[in-house]
Design an enzyme around this catalytic site. Structure first.
Site, PDB file in Angstrom:
ATOM      1  N   GLU A  42      35.259  36.949  57.053  1.00 42.87           N
ATOM      2  CA  GLU A  42      35.290  38.055  56.081  1.00 42.87           C
ATOM      3  C   GLU A  42      35.092  39.358  56.859  1.00 42.87           C
ATOM      4  O   GLU A  42      34.280  39.425  57.775  1.00 42.87           O
ATOM      5  CB  GLU A  42      34.154  37.878  55.055  1.00 42.87           C
ATOM      6  CG  GLU A  42      34.135  38.941  53.969  1.00 42.87           C
ATOM      7  CD  GLU A  42      33.031  38.724  52.927  1.00 42.87           C
ATOM      8  OE1 GLU A  42      31.980  38.143  53.275  1.00 42.87           O
ATOM      9  OE2 GLU A  42      33.228  39.154  51.774  1.00 42.87           O
ATOM     10  N   LYS A 105      39.166  39.065  46.725  1.00 46.93           N
ATOM     11  CA  LYS A 105      37.877  38.449  46.333  1.00 46.93           C
ATOM     12  C   LYS A 105      37.679  38.613  44.829  1.00 46.93           C
ATOM     13  O   LYS A 105      37.738  39.730  44.300  1.00 46.93           O
ATOM     14  CB  LYS A 105      36.752  39.136  47.117  1.00 46.93           C
ATOM     15  CG  LYS A 105      35.389  38.482  46.997  1.00 46.93           C
ATOM     16  CD  LYS A 105      34.427  39.193  47.963  1.00 46.93           C
ATOM     17  CE  LYS A 105      33.096  38.499  48.091  1.00 46.93           C
ATOM     18  NZ  LYS A 105      32.271  39.143  49.150  1.00 46.93           N
ATOM     19  N   CYS A 146      33.756  34.306  50.568  1.00 46.73           N
ATOM     20  CA  CYS A 146      32.294  34.374  50.597  1.00 46.73           C
ATOM     21  C   CYS A 146      31.627  34.076  49.242  1.00 46.73           C
ATOM     22  O   CYS A 146      31.503  32.935  48.860  1.00 46.73           O
ATOM     23  CB  CYS A 146      31.857  35.725  51.158  1.00 46.73           C
ATOM     24  SG  CYS A 146      30.191  35.649  51.852  1.00 46.73           S
TER      25      CYS A 146
END
Ligand SMILES: NC(=O)CCC(=O)C(=O)O
Length: 273
Positions: A42, A105, A146
């Site tokens: 990330e 994301k 994440c």
């Protein structure tokens, strides 16, 4: 059938061109070592922090790539010119260098653990609105970024769509890393009887955000098959589809699901960004 993957736990600095060169060299190294799917962490082009996203943001598509592997390009801050919005975005390339998927994301990292860590990605980023799965010659792959790993529904849908590996470029921190990083990966892998691979930046104690590191690969039985500490490194693992099949045959939860009773879970939809 089995094939090798690599997760590059990259040392990321404030120098973007240095980060890109380092990423390129490590990709070539992993490719030479036989990795067919290679994942970056990330925010691999920039330091991780709400005050950095705008400074390092890029329009997508824009990039260059070269190697004989599929590249899951970790994430970078993406700027969308038409709206002025910023996203935390992972782009995926096939071995010919064409972009074949883009994941924004979906679940933004907004947490507040008093005295430990407060972080609010939504101060500068917008959330993506779609789930991402893409085809490779080895099988279908899913990707989340994440904090997305905390949401089991996302991995469950990926498994239902036929994914064999779920990749999560991610940068957990020094508070939640030791508590949850490995636990979440093992949970997602075991629940769905597929492989889970995570890829963190290396830890930099002089940065404002200290990544936990510990990039890891977990097999469909929930066992860790590759991992590392917090230094820069590349981890490799074999994705063995025969092993996955045999695990699914031995404990056939994948076939025993009672979707007729799970109706309160929102129906499966896939919007595009
Ligand atoms: N970059 C992130 O999304 C961090 C997520 C994290 O640390 C967590 O605990 O979740």
């Amino acid at each position: 059938m089995s094939f090798k993957i690599a997760c590059i736990q990259l040392a990321v600095s404030s120098d973007k061109s240095k980060n890109l060169t380092n990423a390129k060299n490590k990709i070539l190294e992993a490719s030479k070592n036989g990795a067919k799917i290679i994942c970056l962490p990330e925010c691999f082009n920039s330091l991780y922090g709400t005050n950095y996203f705008s400074q390092y943001a890029e329009n997508i598509p824009n990039g260059e790539s070269e190697s004989k592997a599929y590249i899951i390009g970790g994430s970078i801050p993406e700027r969308e010119d038409s709206t002025g919005k910023l996203y935390n975005t992972c782009t995926v390339y096939n071995p010919e260098g064409s972009m074949i998927a883009k994941h924004r994301k979906v679940h933004l990292f907004d947490i507040d653990i008093p005295g430990k860590i407060t972080f609010k990605e939504s101060d500068s980023l917008s959330a993506g609105n779609s789930l991402t799965h893409f085809d490779t010659k080895f099988g279908k792959i899913g990707v989340g970024i994440c904090y997305d790993i905390r949401f089991p529904e996302m991995a469950m849908i990926a498994a239902q769509e036929g994914c064999i590996v779920m990749f999560y470029p991610g940068a957990f921190n020094m508070t939640t890393g030791p508590l949850h990083w490995e636990l979440l990966q093992r949970a997602r892998a075991l629940d769905n009887q597929f492989y889970v691979a995570t890829c963190s930046p290396a830890r930099d104690m002089s940065a404002t955000y200290n990544a936990w590191g510990h990039s890891t690969v977990v097999n469909p039985s929930g066992a860790v098959i590759a991992t590392t500490d917090h230094e820069e490194s590349i981890i490799y693992a074999d994705i063995d589809l025969d092993e996955m099949k045999s695990i699914r045959q031995s404990i056939p939860t994948t076939l025993q699901k009672r979707y007729d009773l799970y109706t309160k879970i929102t129906s499966i939809t896939s919007n595009s960004n």
